[in-house]
Design a protein around this motif. Structure first.
Motif, PDB file in Angstrom:
ATOM      1  N   LEU A   1     -12.219  -4.413   8.147  1.00 23.32           N
ATOM      2  CA  LEU A   1     -10.907  -4.809   8.217  1.00 23.32           C
ATOM      3  C   LEU A   1     -10.628  -6.235   8.778  1.00 23.32           C
ATOM      4  O   LEU A   1      -9.642  -7.420   7.454  1.00 23.32           O
ATOM      5  CB  LEU A   1     -10.021  -4.078   8.998  1.00 23.32           C
ATOM      6  N   ALA A   2     -11.382  -7.103   9.193  1.00 25.75           N
ATOM      7  CA  ALA A   2     -11.714  -8.177  10.094  1.00 25.75           C
ATOM      8  C   ALA A   2     -12.347  -9.047   8.412  1.00 25.75           C
ATOM      9  O   ALA A   2     -11.378 -10.358   8.411  1.00 25.75           O
ATOM     10  CB  ALA A   2     -12.466  -8.417  10.927  1.00 25.75           C
TER      11      ALA A   2
ATOM     12  N   ILE B   1      -4.493  -0.713   7.996  1.00 22.43           N
ATOM     13  CA  ILE B   1      -4.872  -0.069   8.694  1.00 22.43           C
ATOM     14  C   ILE B   1      -4.277   2.154   7.534  1.00 22.43           C
ATOM     15  O   ILE B   1      -5.016   2.637   8.409  1.00 22.43           O
ATOM     16  CB  ILE B   1      -4.889   0.512   9.662  1.00 22.43           C
ATOM     17  N   ALA B   2      -3.077   1.756   7.956  1.00 20.10           N
ATOM     18  CA  ALA B   2      -2.254   2.853   6.768  1.00 20.10           C
ATOM     19  C   ALA B   2      -2.874   2.699   5.624  1.00 20.10           C
ATOM     20  O   ALA B   2      -2.714   4.539   5.353  1.00 20.10           O
ATOM     21  CB  ALA B   2      -0.883   1.885   6.334  1.00 20.10           C
TER      22      ALA B   2
ATOM     23  N   ASP C   1      -5.996 -11.056  -4.247  1.00 20.19           N
ATOM     24  CA  ASP C   1      -6.147 -10.037  -3.792  1.00 20.19           C
ATOM     25  C   ASP C   1      -4.683  -9.775  -4.160  1.00 20.19           C
ATOM     26  O   ASP C   1      -3.827 -10.223  -3.577  1.00 20.19           O
ATOM     27  CB  ASP C   1      -6.349 -10.735  -2.283  1.00 20.19           C
ATOM     28  N   LEU C   2      -4.596  -8.521  -4.632  1.00 22.88           N
ATOM     29  CA  LEU C   2      -3.845  -8.295  -4.453  1.00 22.88           C
ATOM     30  C   LEU C   2      -3.820  -6.382  -3.301  1.00 22.88           C
ATOM     31  O   LEU C   2      -2.667  -5.748  -3.863  1.00 22.88           O
ATOM     32  CB  LEU C   2      -3.618  -7.511  -5.783  1.00 22.88           C
ATOM     33  N   SER C   3      -4.325  -6.757  -2.519  1.00 20.79           N
ATOM     34  CA  SER C   3      -4.712  -5.212  -2.143  1.00 20.79           C
ATOM     35  C   SER C   3      -2.816  -5.207  -0.938  1.00 20.79           C
ATOM     36  O   SER C   3      -2.320  -6.065  -0.708  1.00 20.79           O
ATOM     37  CB  SER C   3      -5.172  -5.940  -0.768  1.00 20.79           C
ATOM     38  N   VAL C   4      -2.541  -4.493  -0.481  1.00 21.44           N
ATOM     39  CA  VAL C   4      -1.248  -4.642   0.807  1.00 21.44           C
ATOM     40  C   VAL C   4      -2.027  -5.760   1.803  1.00 21.44           C
ATOM     41  O   VAL C   4      -0.479  -5.798   2.505  1.00 21.44           O
ATOM     42  CB  VAL C   4      -1.296  -2.675   1.204  1.00 21.44           C
ATOM     43  N   GLY C   5      -3.040  -6.055   1.930  1.00 24.09           N
ATOM     44  CA  GLY C   5      -3.539  -6.832   3.265  1.00 24.09           C
ATOM     45  C   GLY C   5      -3.192  -8.501   2.612  1.00 24.09           C
ATOM     46  O   GLY C   5      -3.440  -9.185   3.697  1.00 24.09           O
TER      47      GLY C   5
ATOM     48  N   SER D   1     -11.280 -12.599  12.991  1.00 26.31           N
ATOM     49  CA  SER D   1     -12.606 -12.164  14.080  1.00 26.31           C
ATOM     50  C   SER D   1     -11.582 -10.766  14.327  1.00 26.31           C
ATOM     51  O   SER D   1     -10.857 -10.670  14.526  1.00 26.31           O
ATOM     52  CB  SER D   1     -13.035 -13.210  14.817  1.00 26.31           C
ATOM     53  N   VAL D   2     -13.170  -9.675  14.673  1.00 22.92           N
ATOM     54  CA  VAL D   2     -12.554  -8.612  15.224  1.00 22.92           C
ATOM     55  C   VAL D   2     -11.643  -8.757  16.557  1.00 22.92           C
ATOM     56  O   VAL D   2     -10.895  -8.194  16.426  1.00 22.92           O
ATOM     57  CB  VAL D   2     -13.657  -7.349  15.105  1.00 22.92           C
TER      58      VAL D   2
END
Length: 488
Positions: free
Chosen positions: A106-107, A93-94, A395-399, A113-114
């Motif tokens: 995002l989900a 989100i940031a 996946d190297l993302s922040v999430g 799930s959302v």
């Protein structure tokens, strides 16, 4: 934290800045919310209400204090420490994922799930993903209003609002002023030109800039990064365009100068700069635990507040980690500079010597392995990594899920424990990443009388968890290397 009322009251009454971002104090008699260190006279205890996020306070009908600007507090250190769903969601989100892809996006990134995400964020933060993203948009809007002369309609869309009306309503609701009044209050400041901004990035004291900026400067890739006039500068690849950032350490904040090709990237650029410099860390908690080890205690007392130098682009760092395997810092910079010259996207930098963006995975996928001055095994390592990144296989993302990503990296040829943990520490941001096989760490261990074999050192370092990545910074600091000091 916000549920421990007695502790929150003590923090507010003592104006303890260490708790800024941990919780927010709303005052029912005035209808405003503040950071714990707000300079005004603390309200009566019976009038205080505590919230875990600015978004939750806003949803409860409180507006931001004009004195302490709680929306500009350092972020909660929890979101950089935690690898669970809420921590991963907050980091995404940031980074602006909700604004760009919506809650379903995002989900999808998180694999939940959302409804599950909504439920968990509400339980912990008192606000769902849309409200959290809205609070972030409001902060971005305030920065653009106060630091630029950009027309309000452009500010609205750059901050991520769907309409000027929504922008006006949100600013008035959150800050108690309409946008033109906010700009008028800031009129004494020198506005920047469109796309150029001067900001102050707050942090929790203490902060030791030596290893943080020293590491970034010593390993800087020519054309992409540079140390100039007492500041670290680099190019940024951003969701809507690119930018150039100048970061200069000051005693109480980081001076940040941003030039963006698209103002919609402001929030993402700020988030990535804070992530790069680890500005949302809680140095008191880290140092208190490490200080309990009598070997580390003198190092912590000498220069407290060390941060972990991270990256603004995890895929870039992974490639650079492979380039740095078993070679000197200078050699790694040379190899990276060749890739940049051959495959990077040119940029203009009138204020300095930056020339390119670091090439993304798609651009690097076109490189000819035979042009790499590496052994055959190293060529295979880097081309396999690039292929996996380009295909979205890692996946190297922040999430990202830190454990899953570690396992994915370990399956790649040429990715041993040192490379995996280095990527985990500086790209994924795991505060407990540890590199016992690193030569600098082993040398420091021998010098300090710690166990020097990887297995024995790992056993000893169990007492440093969950802050082993910070222990690494203190151990590296015992060596005479350019990464440990600010450039002259």
């Amino acid at each position: 934290m916000h549920e421990d009322v007695a502790r929150c009251v003590r923090a507010v009454q003592s104006k303890d800045a260490r708790f800024d971002g941990w919780f927010f104090t709303a005052v029912i008699s005035t209808g405003i919310y503040c950071r714990p260190s707000c300079p005004v006279v603390p309200p009566k205890v019976e009038n205080m209400r505590f919230y875990p996020s600015a978004a939750a306070a806003q949803q409860a009908g409180f507006r931001a204090c004009k004195r302490c600007r709680p929306d500009a507090s350092p972020g909660s250190p929890q979101w950089n420490e935690r690898a669970d769903l809420v921590g991963r969601a907050m980091r995404l989100i940031a980074d602006g994922v909700v604004d760009r892809e919506g809650v379903p996006g995002l989900a999808a990134r998180l694999g939940y799930s959302v409804r599950q995400i909504q439920r968990q964020l509400l339980a912990e933060l008192g606000a769902g993903p849309l409200a959290l993203a809205r609070a972030q948009r409001a902060q971005t809007a305030r920065l653009l209003i106060e630091t630029t002369s950009v027309p309000m309609s452009d500010v609205a869309f750059a901050a991520g609002f769907a309409s000027v009306r929504t922008f006006n309503d949100t600013v008035r609701e959150v800050f108690g002023l309409v946008p033109t009044e906010l700009r008028a209050r800031a009129s004494k400041r020198q506005p920047a030109a469109a796309g150029s901004l001067a900001l102050r990035l707050p942090f929790r004291a203490p902060l030791c800039p030596d290893n943080l900026f020293g590491h970034l400067a010593a390993t800087a890739v020519p054309g992409v990064e540079e140390w100039r006039d007492g500041a670290y500068r680099r190019t940024l690849r951003l969701p809507h365009g690119h930018g150039v950032v100048t970061l200069r350490p000051q005693p109480e904040y980081i001076d940040c100068r941003l030039t963006l090709t698209d103002l919609r990237d402001l929030s993402a650029a700020i988030t990535r700069c804070r992530w790069l410099l680890d500005l949302d860390a809680d140095p008191v908690a880290v140092d208190d635990l490490l200080r309990a080890d009598p070997v580390l205690a003198p190092l912590v007392e000498k220069e407290p507040g060390r941060r972990v130098p991270r990256t603004v682009d995890a895929a870039e760092f992974a490639v650079r980690a492979v380039l740095g395997q078993q070679v000197s810092t200078a050699a790694a910079r040379t190899h990276a500079a060749r890739l940049v010259t051959a495959h990077g996207e040119p940029v203009d930098d009138p204020a300095g010597g930056l020339t390119h963006l670091f090439p993304d995975a798609a651009a690097l996928a076109e490189l000819d392995p035979e042009t790499l001055a590496f052994p055959q095994s190293r060529r295979k390592t880097i081309t396999t990594l690039i292929g996996a990144l380009a295909a979205g296989g890692i996946d190297l993302s922040v999430g990202s899920d830190w454990h899953r990503t570690r396992a994915q990296l370990a399956e790649l040829p040429g990715f041993g424990p040192w490379t995996v943990e280095t990527v985990a520490m500086r790209a994924l941001g795991d505060p407990d990443a540890f590199v016992p096989t690193d030569l600098g760490i082993r040398y420091a261990a021998r010098t300090l009388g710690l166990p020097s074999t990887p297995a024995a050192l790992t056993h000893h370092a169990a007492a440093w968890r969950p802050w082993r990545a910070y222990a690494v910074q203190y151990l590296w600091a015992t060596g005479d290397h350019a990464i440990n000091r600010l450039p002259a």
